[in-house]
Scaffold this motif. Structure first.
Motif, PDB file in Angstrom:
ATOM      1  N   UNK A   1       0.807  -1.223   0.000  1.00 29.22           N
ATOM      2  CA  UNK A   1       0.000   0.000   0.000  1.00 29.22           C
ATOM      3  C   UNK A   1       0.834   1.264   0.000  1.00 29.22           C
ATOM      4  N   UNK A   2       2.137   1.128   0.170  1.00 28.52           N
ATOM      5  CA  UNK A   2       3.026   2.289   0.146  1.00 28.52           C
ATOM      6  C   UNK A   2       3.460   2.530  -1.298  1.00 28.52           C
ATOM      7  N   UNK A   3       2.785   3.423  -1.986  1.00 26.34           N
ATOM      8  CA  UNK A   3       3.066   3.673  -3.394  1.00 26.34           C
ATOM      9  C   UNK A   3       4.452   4.266  -3.595  1.00 26.34           C
ATOM     10  N   UNK A   4       4.953   4.985  -2.611  1.00 20.68           N
ATOM     11  CA  UNK A   4       6.301   5.542  -2.721  1.00 20.68           C
ATOM     12  C   UNK A   4       7.316   4.403  -2.766  1.00 20.68           C
ATOM     13  N   UNK A   5       7.137   3.450  -1.885  1.00 13.16           N
ATOM     14  CA  UNK A   5       8.014   2.275  -1.852  1.00 13.16           C
ATOM     15  C   UNK A   5       7.874   1.483  -3.154  1.00 13.16           C
ATOM     16  N   UNK A   6       6.639   1.305  -3.606  1.00 15.90           N
ATOM     17  CA  UNK A   6       6.403   0.576  -4.857  1.00 15.90           C
ATOM     18  C   UNK A   6       7.075   1.272  -6.025  1.00 15.90           C
ATOM     19  N   UNK A   7       6.949   2.605  -6.088  1.00 13.61           N
ATOM     20  CA  UNK A   7       7.562   3.338  -7.187  1.00 13.61           C
ATOM     21  C   UNK A   7       9.075   3.170  -7.178  1.00 13.61           C
ATOM     22  N   UNK A   8       9.695   3.340  -6.013  1.00 13.11           N
ATOM     23  CA  UNK A   8      11.153   3.250  -5.968  1.00 13.11           C
ATOM     24  C   UNK A   8      11.619   1.858  -6.368  1.00 13.11           C
ATOM     25  N   UNK A   9      10.879   0.839  -5.954  1.00 14.79           N
ATOM     26  CA  UNK A   9      11.235  -0.527  -6.321  1.00 14.79           C
ATOM     27  C   UNK A   9      11.036  -0.755  -7.821  1.00 14.79           C
ATOM     28  N   UNK A  10       9.886  -0.373  -8.324  1.00 11.00           N
ATOM     29  CA  UNK A  10       9.565  -0.579  -9.740  1.00 11.00           C
ATOM     30  C   UNK A  10      10.489   0.239 -10.632  1.00 11.00           C
ATOM     31  N   UNK A  11      10.666   1.510 -10.307  1.00  3.67           N
ATOM     32  CA  UNK A  11      11.531   2.381 -11.089  1.00  3.67           C
ATOM     33  C   UNK A  11      12.949   1.826 -11.118  1.00  3.67           C
ATOM     34  N   UNK A  12      13.469   1.528  -9.943  1.00  2.00           N
ATOM     35  CA  UNK A  12      14.838   1.026  -9.862  1.00  2.00           C
ATOM     36  C   UNK A  12      15.017  -0.261 -10.630  1.00  2.00           C
ATOM     37  N   UNK A  13      14.100  -1.183 -10.434  1.00  2.00           N
ATOM     38  CA  UNK A  13      14.177  -2.487 -11.089  1.00  2.00           C
ATOM     39  C   UNK A  13      14.199  -2.344 -12.607  1.00  2.00           C
ATOM     40  N   UNK A  14      13.266  -1.587 -13.137  1.00  2.00           N
ATOM     41  CA  UNK A  14      13.141  -1.451 -14.595  1.00  2.00           C
ATOM     42  C   UNK A  14      14.291  -0.636 -15.185  1.00  2.00           C
ATOM     43  N   UNK A  15      14.574   0.498 -14.598  1.00  2.00           N
ATOM     44  CA  UNK A  15      15.573   1.393 -15.165  1.00  2.00           C
ATOM     45  C   UNK A  15      16.976   0.845 -15.016  1.00  2.00           C
ATOM     46  N   UNK A  16      17.260   0.196 -13.894  1.00  2.00           N
ATOM     47  CA  UNK A  16      18.607  -0.353 -13.676  1.00  2.00           C
ATOM     48  C   UNK A  16      18.942  -1.345 -14.790  1.00  2.00           C
ATOM     49  N   UNK A  17      18.038  -2.262 -15.052  1.00  2.00           N
ATOM     50  CA  UNK A  17      18.284  -3.283 -16.078  1.00  2.00           C
ATOM     51  C   UNK A  17      18.576  -2.626 -17.438  1.00  2.00           C
ATOM     52  N   UNK A  18      17.698  -1.706 -17.844  1.00  2.77           N
ATOM     53  CA  UNK A  18      17.862  -1.084 -19.159  1.00  2.77           C
ATOM     54  C   UNK A  18      19.119  -0.220 -19.220  1.00  2.77           C
ATOM     55  N   UNK A  19      19.406   0.476 -18.150  1.00  3.23           N
ATOM     56  CA  UNK A  19      20.577   1.358 -18.137  1.00  3.23           C
ATOM     57  C   UNK A  19      21.868   0.549 -18.176  1.00  3.23           C
ATOM     58  N   UNK A  20      21.928  -0.526 -17.405  1.00  3.98           N
ATOM     59  CA  UNK A  20      23.116  -1.393 -17.448  1.00  3.98           C
ATOM     60  C   UNK A  20      23.311  -1.957 -18.850  1.00  3.98           C
TER      61      UNK A  20
END
Length: 184
Positions: free
Chosen positions: A97-116
């Motif tokens: 229910x913590x959308x801030x936590x969800x965003x940081x997890x989702x953003x990091x997960x998706x962007x890290x992979x593509x950026x690497x």
């Protein structure tokens, strides 16, 4: 109030909630999450109690297999977690229910992979261009390769900066600069 009026109000309520769940799904699609998985998350988020795969299937009129795949995808990005309710033998799930936590997890997960991947692809392109440069005597091609390697190095610098930004988001440090807006 008659029963008919109550049904109309419930139908209107369900339309409003379905519309907002579609908004959630659309937002999640920006991060590469399938709309059906976004609708699943929205349904779990607004559910007052944890849901079984059967509950989800009934609510979304999708197959149990689709629900299982969706729950797995949401679990991997920490947006859904298992839940427990005494007397219920089937697996239960609830949304994070913590959308801030969800965003940081989702953003990091998706962007890290593509950026690497982008950093690696740029390095591979530089390596291959250097191989061509070592073989050619065409000055125009050599000049073009040199210019393109400069562009690729610039791209790598950007991607390395982006990796630092991703770390700031994932660590929660971002909230020092852009504070959460929690309800009080």
């Amino acid at each position: 109030m008659s029963k008919h009026e109550g049904r109309d109000e419930w139908a209107t309520y369900e339309e409003i909630m379905d519309k907002f769940i579609q908004v959630i799904a659309k937002n999640m699609s920006l991060y590469g999450i399938a709309p059906s998985v976004g609708r699943l998350y929205g349904t779990l988020y607004f559910s007052e109690t944890p849901m079984t795969l059967d509950d989800m299937r009934d609510a979304l009129a999708m197959s149990k297999t689709s629900m299982s795949t969706g729950v797995r995808a949401l679990s991997e990005i920490k947006m859904v977690e298992p839940a427990f309710r005494k007397g219920v033998r089937k697996d239960l799930y609830k949304s994070e229910e913590d959308w801030y936590k969800s965003f940081t997890s989702l953003f990091g997960n998706r962007w890290r992979h593509h950026t690497e991947t982008n950093i690696e692809e740029a390095e591979e392109a530089i390596h291959e261009l250097k191989l061509i440069a070592d073989k050619t005597e065409d000055q125009e091609l050599l000049d073009k390769i040199e210019l393109d390697i400069d562009h690729l190095r610039y791209a790598q610098d950007y991607y390395r900066w982006l990796m630092r930004f991703i770390q700031v988001v994932e660590s929660g440090e971002i909230f020092k600069y852009v504070p959460r807006h929690d309800r009080t």
